[in-house]
Structure formats: structure tokens, C-alpha cells
Design an enzyme around this catalytic site. Structure first.
Site, short mmCIF file in Angstrom:
data_model
loop_
_atom_site.label_atom_id
_atom_site.label_comp_id
_atom_site.label_asym_id
_atom_site.label_seq_id
_atom_site.Cartn_x
_atom_site.Cartn_y
_atom_site.Cartn_z
N GLY A 1 3.65 2.60 -5.29
CA GLY A 1 3.06 3.08 -4.03
C GLY A 1 3.20 1.69 -2.95
O GLY A 1 1.63 1.51 -2.43
N ALA A 2 4.08 1.15 -3.14
CA ALA A 2 3.59 -0.53 -2.79
C ALA A 2 4.68 -0.27 -0.72
O ALA A 2 4.33 -1.44 -0.45
CB ALA A 2 4.55 -1.74 -3.02
N ASN A 3 4.56 0.84 -1.22
CA ASN A 3 5.76 0.66 0.90
C ASN A 3 3.84 1.49 2.00
O ASN A 3 4.13 1.45 3.24
CB ASN A 3 6.60 2.24 0.93
CG ASN A 3 6.10 3.21 0.25
OD1 ASN A 3 5.86 3.29 -0.86
ND2 ASN A 3 6.12 4.11 1.40
N SER A 4 3.35 1.44 1.72
CA SER A 4 2.04 1.88 2.30
C SER A 4 0.29 1.85 2.07
O SER A 4 0.40 1.34 0.68
CB SER A 4 1.98 3.38 2.73
OG SER A 4 1.08 3.99 3.18
N GLY A 5 -0.17 1.34 2.85
CA GLY A 5 -1.76 1.25 2.72
C GLY A 5 -1.67 0.39 1.90
O GLY A 5 -1.81 -0.70 1.97
N LEU A 6 -2.97 0.28 0.73
CA LEU A 6 -3.32 0.32 0.14
C LEU A 6 -2.96 -0.53 -1.28
O LEU A 6 -2.32 -2.23 -1.13
CB LEU A 6 -3.97 0.50 -0.78
CG LEU A 6 -5.43 1.88 -0.10
CD1 LEU A 6 -6.55 2.10 -1.58
CD2 LEU A 6 -6.12 0.54 0.64
N GLY A 7 -1.13 -0.22 -1.75
CA GLY A 7 -0.12 -0.22 -1.93
C GLY A 7 0.67 -1.99 -1.88
O GLY A 7 0.91 -3.22 -1.49
N SER B 1 -11.68 6.31 -7.46
CA SER B 1 -11.72 6.35 -6.12
C SER B 1 -13.31 7.44 -6.46
O SER B 1 -13.56 7.24 -7.10
CB SER B 1 -10.93 8.01 -5.03
OG SER B 1 -11.42 8.98 -4.64
N TYR C 1 -8.02 17.39 -6.52
CA TYR C 1 -8.42 15.40 -6.40
C TYR C 1 -9.15 14.83 -7.64
O TYR C 1 -9.17 13.73 -7.90
CB TYR C 1 -8.25 15.26 -4.93
CG TYR C 1 -8.44 13.57 -4.98
CD1 TYR C 1 -6.76 13.01 -5.16
CD2 TYR C 1 -9.26 13.07 -4.40
CE1 TYR C 1 -6.60 11.53 -4.16
CE2 TYR C 1 -9.02 11.88 -3.69
CZ TYR C 1 -8.02 11.09 -3.96
OH TYR C 1 -7.93 9.57 -3.57
N1 LIG Z 1 -7.32 5.62 1.88
C1 LIG Z 1 -8.52 5.21 0.92
O1 LIG Z 1 -9.59 5.66 1.55
C2 LIG Z 1 -8.68 6.29 -0.72
C3 LIG Z 1 -10.05 6.51 -0.77
C4 LIG Z 1 -10.14 6.34 -2.80
C5 LIG Z 1 -8.95 6.48 -3.64
N2 LIG Z 1 -7.88 5.51 -2.73
C6 LIG Z 1 -6.67 5.93 -3.66
O2 LIG Z 1 -6.27 4.49 -2.95
C7 LIG Z 1 -4.46 4.67 -3.38
C8 LIG Z 1 -3.67 4.23 -2.51
O3 LIG Z 1 -3.39 5.06 -1.74
P1 LIG Z 1 -3.68 4.98 0.11
O4 LIG Z 1 -4.95 5.10 0.77
O5 LIG Z 1 -2.60 3.78 0.31
O6 LIG Z 1 -2.88 6.25 0.74
P2 LIG Z 1 -1.53 5.60 1.37
O7 LIG Z 1 -1.33 4.82 2.51
O8 LIG Z 1 -0.96 7.55 2.04
O9 LIG Z 1 -0.13 5.55 -0.16
C9 LIG Z 1 0.38 5.96 -1.12
C10 LIG Z 1 1.37 5.22 -1.85
O10 LIG Z 1 1.43 6.36 -2.81
C11 LIG Z 1 3.10 6.96 -3.65
N3 LIG Z 1 3.32 7.94 -3.81
C12 LIG Z 1 2.67 9.69 -3.31
N4 LIG Z 1 2.78 10.10 -4.05
C13 LIG Z 1 4.04 9.32 -5.06
C14 LIG Z 1 5.05 9.79 -6.54
N5 LIG Z 1 5.11 10.93 -6.62
N6 LIG Z 1 5.63 7.98 -6.60
C15 LIG Z 1 5.55 7.04 -6.25
N7 LIG Z 1 5.19 6.84 -5.42
C16 LIG Z 1 3.86 7.63 -4.63
C17 LIG Z 1 3.01 7.00 -1.43
O11 LIG Z 1 4.46 6.83 -1.19
P3 LIG Z 1 5.33 8.02 0.23
O12 LIG Z 1 4.37 7.07 1.33
O13 LIG Z 1 6.48 7.69 -0.37
O14 LIG Z 1 4.78 9.08 0.19
C18 LIG Z 1 2.34 5.67 -0.76
O15 LIG Z 1 3.20 4.48 -1.13
C19 LIG Z 1 -4.65 5.99 -4.46
O16 LIG Z 1 -4.53 6.62 -5.82
C20 LIG Z 1 -5.82 6.97 -3.67
O17 LIG Z 1 -6.09 8.37 -4.49
C21 LIG Z 1 -7.49 5.56 -1.59
#
Ligand SMILES: NC(=O)c1ccc[n+]([C@@H]2O[C@H](COP(=O)([O-])OP(=O)(O)OC[C@H]3O[C@@H](n4cnc5c(N)ncnc54)[C@H](OP(=O)(O)O)[C@@H]3O)[C@@H](O)[C@H]2O)c1
Length: 317
Positions: free
Chosen positions: A26-32, A154, A179
Site C-alpha cells: 500500500g505504498a502509493n497512498s497515505g502512511l505507506g 489500528s 474492520y
Molecule cells: N489513517 C488512519 O487514521 C489510520 C488509523 C488506523 C489504522 N490505519 C491503518 O493504516 C494503514 C494504511 O492506511 P492509510 O491510512 O495510509 O490509508 P490509505 O491512504 O487509504 O492507504 C491504504 C493503502 O492500502 C492499499 N490497499 C488497499 N487494498 C489493497 C489491496 N487489495 N492490495 C494492495 N493494496 C491495497 C491502498 O491502495 P489503493 O490506493 O489502490 O486503494 C493504499 O495504498 C492501514 O492498514 C489502516 O488500517 C490508518
């Protein structure tokens, strides 16, 4: 082991990562994306694991524009265990080594959907895909000194329950319960893996981290998929509590690299009950501390992967 935590651990405090190879899901968005930016800035070669090579390439270009470094894309769809198997195979053949696996990708609270092999999407992507990826990449990690694997969980772990009698929510789907289950599974798996690595005398560290509340695409994507307008309003009201994606990435970067981290450690933001702030040791949901539950999750997950991929060879720690 006793450790003194730094008061403010920032990405600049990260030890030099030159010569280390990291895979981030998930390196294309957000925390990744922010984790990739920080690791590559400290000299790591970063493999951007993304659902498509086009997404990986877009992320690579963005990172190159903001400083760059050694970055490559890997196609990895966690909603398809065959794609996970193919990505692990490619990594073995093309690179033959791995120092860090950051199991970061995730999907939050969508309407009920299934993965390619028929698993409930959140259990399938957040836990099972990462479980299989981790198992398949263990031999590469075990061959590298100082290797680590981090599962991103989370605060939802605290309300999660592992429904062993209905992991795929076939008898009734609550998107938040699913979730919570998947995020509890992330940390339960991380701790169980560490127990197994320790028992096997392995030097690999397994850890977990959560970001608190971070501004990423997670909440907008969840609202868009579910159409839940009340949730959109709640996120707007909670806006002041949310921290940047770069801050949210710090606990997982700490787990992945800090000298002060510990094997089996679990880290999250240190303020407001773990909602934001600098990385600190974080409370683990009691259910994830139960070795019997962890061992059961391991066995069940292994059975599900074997059932989905006949002939699968799964390396042991
Ligand atoms: N942000 C928060 O407040 C928060 C809070 C608690 C936990 N988290 C955890 O942090 C982690 C990162 O999330 P984020 O906040 O950075 O959200 P995000 O910006 O939505 O990033 C999520 C990443 O996961 C990828 N992904 C989703 N489904 C996938 C699949 N089937 N195969 C491969 N990649 C997939 C997405 O790809 P696409 O762009 O293609 O969809 C995106 O790159 C998650 O595990 C989330 O549960 C986040």
C-alpha cells in the site's frame, strides 16, 4: 529488555538505512507513501507494493520529485492470494533478499465484499494477504541480519473480536466489526510470529504499530464506499485530532528501524490515548496477548491459504 524511549522520535532520527531493502504494501497512498519517503531519504532501497504497476509508478514519480532515491514498483493485490504468491516469487527471484517488510496496506469498513478467493475483504486484505506475504518472505528476512517485519494495526483492535466460527462474516456483516477483527488479527499475528521466531532462535523481529488518527485516503475511501454521511460529519468534527500522514507513519517507521524498539513491540502515538503524538509503546488489546488465540489464528490462516492455493509451500519460522 528495558528501553528508554526518545521523547520525540522523528524520521530524521532513523538510523542510516543504506544497503537495506524494504517492501512496503500500500505504498502509493497515505502512511505507506510517507513511510517510503522517509525510508528512501535515509538510504533504503524501497519496493513499492501496489495494486497495479501504474499506481506504483505514480508513487515512484511523486517520491522522485520530492527527493527521490532507490525506488521500484511491485504489483501486489492483497485481495488475491495468487497475486501475493506471485509478488513473493518475484521478490525472491529478482532481489533474493529482504531486510524489512512493512505490512501497511489496508481497507476500512466497506460494504460487504469478497476477495478473489472468496474471503471477506477486510479479513482477506488486512490480515490474510499480509499473513501469506509474511510467511512466504520469512526465508529472505531470516537470511538478513537485523531484519524486521511490521504489521500495521489500528485502535480498532480494541473493539475487535476474532470470530473463529465466522471469520468471513457469512452469518451477518457489520463493516466496523469486520474492520476491528482484521486489525486485531494484525497485532495477534505479529505477536504470535515473534513467539515463533524466538522459539526458533531466529534473529528476525516481528512488531506492530498503529498510526492513531492520520489524514490519509482511508476515511474518504470508506465514506465513499459506504455512503455513510454521518461518518463523514464525524470525521469533520474530529478534524483537529487528526495528524498528518507523515506523523501517522512515525510509529510504523519506529517499529521498522529504531534501535529503541523491541522484538514483539507495539507502538502508536503517545498522546490522547494513542490518537496522536510522537511514537510510544502502545497498549495491546487483551485478546491479542493470548498465545492460544494467536496460535489458533496462525493455524486457521495457514489452512485457509492452503485451501485457496493447492500445493502451497509455506516456510516455517
Ligand atoms: N489513517 C488512519 O487514521 C489510520 C488509523 C488506523 C489504522 N490505519 C491503518 O493504516 C494503514 C494504511 O492506511 P492509510 O491510512 O495510509 O490509508 P490509505 O491512504 O487509504 O492507504 C491504504 C493503502 O492500502 C492499499 N490497499 C488497499 N487494498 C489493497 C489491496 N487489495 N492490495 C494492495 N493494496 C491495497 C491502498 O491502495 P489503493 O490506493 O489502490 O486503494 C493504499 O495504498 C492501514 O492498514 C489502516 O488500517 C490508518
Amino acid at each position: 529488555m528495558t528501553t528508554t524511549m526518545p521523547v520525540r522520535w522523528t524520521a530524521a532520527a532513523m538510523p542510516d538505512q543504506t544497503g537495506r531493502l524494504a517492501l512496503i504494501t500500500g505504498a502509493n497512498s497515505g502512511l505507506g507513501l510517507e513511510s517510503a519517503r522517509a525510508l528512501v531519504a535515509r538510504g533504503a532501497t524501497v519496493l513499492l507494493g501496489c495494486r497495479s504497476l501504474a499506481k506504483a509508478e505514480a508513487a515512484r514519480r511523486e517520491l522522485l520529485a520530492s527527493g527521490g532515491g532507490d525506488l521500484e514498483g511491485i504489483e501486489l493485490d492483497l485481495a488475491n492470494l495468487e497475486s501475493v504468491q506471485a509478488a513473493a516469487g518475484l521478490l525472491r527471484e529478482r532481489y533474493g533478499r529482504l531486510d524489512l517488510l512493512l505490512a501497511n496496506a489496508g481497507v476500512m469498513a466497506p460494504p460487504r465484499r469478497l476477495t478473489r478467493q472468496g474471503f471477506e475483504l477486510q479479513f482477506g486484505v488486512n490480515h490474510l494477504g499480509h499473513y501469506l506475504l509474511t510467511r512466504l518472505l520469512l526465508p529472505l528476512l531470516q537470511a538478513q541480519p537485523g531484519a524486521r517485519v511490521v504489521q500495521v494495526t489500528s485502535g480498532a483492535q480494541y473493539f475487535g473480536r476474532l470470530h473463529f466460527d465466522d471469520l468471513n462474516a457469512e452469518r451477518g456483516y457489520d463493516r466496523w466489526a469486520a474492520y476491528g477483527q482484521s486489525k486485531l488479527a494484525n497485532v495477534a499475528f505479529a505477536l504470535d510470529l515473534q513467539r515463533r521466531l524466538t522459539a526458533a532462535g531466529s534473529g528476525v523481529w516481528s512488531l506492530a504499530a498503529h498510526p492513531g488518527l492520520a489524514r490519509t485516503n482511508l476515511q474518504p475511501a470508506s465514506v465513499a464506499a459506504s455512503g455513510a454521511r454521518l461518518e463523514a460529519l464525524a470525521y469533520r468534527l474530529m478534524h483537529p485530532l487528526f495528524q498528518s500522514a507523515a506523523m501517522g507513519a512515525l510509529p510504523q517507521l519506529f517499529a521498522a528501524t529504531a534501535a529503541e524498539a523491541e522484538p514483539g513491540g507495539h507502538y502508536g502515538p503517545g498522546r490522547f490515548g494513542g490518537l496522536n503524538g510522537w511514537p510510544a509503546p502502545a497498549r495491546v488489546a487483551p485478546a491479542a496477548l493470548d498465545p492460544a488465540q494467536g496460535a489458533r489464528l496462525w493455524e486457521v490462516s495457514e489452512g485457509l491459504c492452503r485451501g485457496a492455493l493447492p500445493g502451497l509451500e509455506l516456510p516455517q519460522p
